[in-house]
Write an enzyme that holds these catalytic residues in place. Structure first.
Site, PDB file in Angstrom:
ATOM      1  N   HIS A  25      -4.156  -2.023  -7.779  1.00 56.27           N
ATOM      2  CA  HIS A  25      -5.015  -2.270  -6.615  1.00 56.27           C
ATOM      3  C   HIS A  25      -4.245  -3.218  -5.723  1.00 56.27           C
ATOM      4  O   HIS A  25      -3.492  -4.062  -6.206  1.00 56.27           O
ATOM      5  CB  HIS A  25      -6.333  -2.938  -7.042  1.00 56.27           C
TER       6      HIS A  25
ATOM      7  N   ARG B 104       0.826  -1.207   0.000  1.00 60.79           N
ATOM      8  CA  ARG B 104       0.000   0.000   0.000  1.00 60.79           C
ATOM      9  C   ARG B 104       0.869   1.270   0.000  1.00 60.79           C
ATOM     10  O   ARG B 104       0.555   2.253  -0.655  1.00 60.79           O
ATOM     11  CB  ARG B 104      -0.995  -0.022   1.152  1.00 60.79           C
TER      12      ARG B 104
END
Length: 140
Positions: free
Chosen positions: A118, A88
């Site tokens: 993603h 992330r």
């Protein structure tokens, strides 16, 4: 030391179309993450709607489904120390304009929808997403 985790990564259609998948994979691997599964697929509407179910009914939902199903993407599973948080951070903010310099979305993202990648946001979702995108693999 953190613990070994797995995370789902999608390299989305905009990145595949612009031929930057190798550069993106290199960023993950250069940061201590190990690829343990990888495939290129053309996503059907059913899979897209299941993956983005939390956004169902939102104003941008239909655009998101059209985008993710328009051309092939790469689905991958990576593994490493604190993989979910690490991925992330490498990805950066969902909106490329707000993403930190050096992140994948800052380098390659086009806009908030076409943001190139993603990844799973927590351990529970990583398990769900991995089984959704890689049903052929026994939980690894």
């Amino acid at each position: 030391m953190g613990h070994i985790e797995k995370s789902l990564i999608l390299i989305k259609p905009d990145a595949v179309e612009r031929h930057v998948t190798g550069k993106i994979i290199d960023i993950y691997e250069s940061n201590g993450l190990r690829l343990i599964a990888l495939k290129m697929i053309k996503v059907d509407e059913e899979l897209a709607k299941t993956h983005y179910a939390e956004h169902s009914g939102k104003i941008f939902f239909d655009e998101l489904i059209r985008y993710i199903t328009r051309s092939p993407l790469i689905a991958a599973i990576v593994e490493g120390q604190n993989a979910i948080e690490k991925v992330r951070k490498l990805n950066g903010n969902t909106n490329p304009e707000m993403a930190e310099y050096g992140t994948i979305r800052k380098k390659f993202g086009v806009n908030k929808t076409e943001n190139s990648v993603h990844s799973s946001d927590c351990g529970e979702n990583a398990e769900k997403e991995i089984s959704l995108w890689f049903p052929e693999i026994e939980q690894i």
